[in-house]
Scaffold this motif. Structure first.
Motif, short mmCIF file in Angstrom:
data_model
loop_
_atom_site.label_atom_id
_atom_site.label_comp_id
_atom_site.label_asym_id
_atom_site.label_seq_id
_atom_site.Cartn_x
_atom_site.Cartn_y
_atom_site.Cartn_z
N ASP A 1 0.82 -1.21 0.00
CA ASP A 1 0.00 0.00 0.00
C ASP A 1 0.85 1.26 0.00
O ASP A 1 0.45 2.30 -0.52
CB ASP A 1 -0.95 0.00 1.20
N ARG B 94 -3.64 9.12 -4.23
CA ARG B 94 -3.85 10.49 -3.75
C ARG B 94 -3.36 11.50 -4.78
O ARG B 94 -4.01 12.54 -5.01
CB ARG B 94 -3.13 10.70 -2.41
N GLU C 106 -1.12 3.73 -2.39
CA GLU C 106 -1.97 4.80 -1.85
C GLU C 106 -1.45 6.20 -2.18
O GLU C 106 -2.24 7.09 -2.52
CB GLU C 106 -2.14 4.61 -0.35
N GLY D 230 -8.36 0.74 -6.09
CA GLY D 230 -6.95 0.60 -6.38
C GLY D 230 -6.67 0.30 -7.85
O GLY D 230 -7.57 0.29 -8.69
N THR E 260 -9.67 5.70 -9.11
CA THR E 260 -8.79 5.23 -8.04
C THR E 260 -9.50 4.32 -7.04
O THR E 260 -8.84 3.59 -6.29
CB THR E 260 -8.17 6.41 -7.27
#
Length: 414
Positions: free
Chosen positions: A301, A309, A305, A324, A321
């Protein structure tokens, strides 16, 4: 004087058949040298750093010693495509985004000859692709002509095919466990290369290009390791939102791009998988190339992640998004402390200029493979690289000795 075993004596033995080794084998064979290219796994395997669907090419670097090598490599990519009949490079524009006062961003723009775009609010014409980005306040976008997408695995195959066409012997499933200098009276060649199966090959020169396995092999050979740390990284492909599929393709004129700051983000246009776009983060955790965890789980992650963002902030409305990335592909970097390459003779009383090392390409070397390969071949055959000198590539930046008493090497403040 001992006789050389038939079929096992070569002018140059290249250890490692990723992009750098394959390019070096081709460059040496094109000079008429008898070349052996050895790969520890299957050819075109996916366990190292040269596999996959795409890599980018760009000349925008904060370090001024890379643009000349990129431009040289761009010409050599064209030569290889012409000679092979392969099409591995799709030209695009390249875009860099970053804070207007970021030293690395500003240096990249200057060194790469990029042009800063007018802000969206300005009354000036803007390219269509610029509408895909919401450039943050205080940031700028700069465009340069030298960009493109390379088909990675296909490119490695191209150089291996060219090397074989020139007479090189290409062998896979041949793990090299030792490289040694021959003692006086043991033969006419300088180097003996031994594999895990007990085979021995004899060479006038040796080029080591084993990527993430560099430190292990060099330590086994010399007793001292090089500061090349393997990193595990993840390549992410995200779904393009409906209505924007063509906008983000090469056919639609979308560029490769990079975003400076933390995290450093890079991308290729939607090309390899229709409806998906590759957007990923530079870096990753340290790993053992012989003991990687291939599972895709929560531990990754940290490489996913931050990308999500960034997409939400800079490309809102274009890329999905939620949930994922659609595809996650593992890869490895071979990272030096300063992220500069190692291109140098192994040296010492035993090897001198008979063994050349190309390593530590730090997640940004693939694009320069043809140039690196030619430089390594010339260093092995001639003791120096005339091509590097002619192209303005300063090899002093890539010396092993830069780490002597200075573990951070060429590290800069940006």
């Amino acid at each position: 004087m001992a006789a050389q075993p038939a079929g096992r004596s070569f002018d140059v033995i290249v250890v490692g058949a990723g992009i750098m080794g394959s390019c070096a084998a081709h460059a040496a064979a094109s000079r008429g040298a008898r070349v052996l290219l050895l790969e520890q796994f299957d050819l075109l395997h996916q366990r190292g750093s040269s596999h996959g669907e795409s890599r980018t090419i760009r000349a925008t670097y904060p370090q001024p010693h890379y643009p000349p090598m990129v431009r040289l490599s761009r010409r050599l990519w064209d030569d290889a495509q012409r000679d092979s009949g392969y099409a591995v490079l799709t030209p695009t524009r390249h875009v860099d985004l970053g804070p207007r006062d970021d030293p690395a961003f500003l240096a990249s723009v200057a060194n790469g000859g990029a042009t800063v775009l007018a802000p969206a609010a300005a009354d000036a014409p803007r390219p269509a692709w610029a509408e895909a980005f919401k450039v943050p306040d205080g940031w700028a976008a700069a465009s340069s002509e030298l960009g493109g997408v390379m088909k990675a695995t296909k490119a490695v195959a191209m150089f291996q095919a060219l090397a074989a066409k020139m007479g090189a012997v290409v062998r896979d499933r041949a793990e090299v466990v030792d490289v040694a200098a021959r003692k006086p009276g043991e033969g006419t060649t300088a180097i003996v290369v031994k594999t895990a199966s007990g085979e021995e090959f004899h060479g006038g020169k040796c080029i080591i290009t084993v990527g993430a396995w560099t430190s292990k092999l060099v330590k086994a050979v010399t007793g001292a390791g090089l500061p090349v740390q393997p990193l595990h990284t993840v390549i992410c492909y995200w779904k393009v939102k409906p209505g924007h599929e063509r906008e983000l393709t090469t056919e639609g004129g979308f560029p490769t791009f990079a975003s400076y700051g933390v995290p450093y983000i890079y991308s290729t246009p939607s090309m390899e998988y229709p409806g998906l776009i590759k957007i990923a983060m530079h870096g990753g955790p340290a790993c053992d190339p012989d003991g990687r965890d291939w599972a895709v789980g929560p531990g990754e992650d940290g490489l996913v992640e931050p990308v999500a963002r960034w997409i939400e902030e800079v490309m809102p409305g274009r890329v999905e998004t939620a949930g994922g990335p659609v595809i996650r592909q593992p890869c490895m970097y071979s990272m030096t402390p300063d992220e500069d390459f190692v291109i140098d003779f192994l040296g010492g009383d035993e090897f001198g200029r008979d063994v050349v090392v190309g390593a530590g390409f730090s997640g940004h070397g693939f694009k320069m493979g043809p140039a690196v390969g030619r430089i390594l071949a010339e260093m092995a055959l001639d003791g120096e690289s005339g091509t590097a000198a002619e192209a303005g590539v300063e090899l002093r930046h890539f010396s092993i000795g830069r780490f002597d008493g200075n573990p951070t090497g060429n590290a800069r403040g940006f």
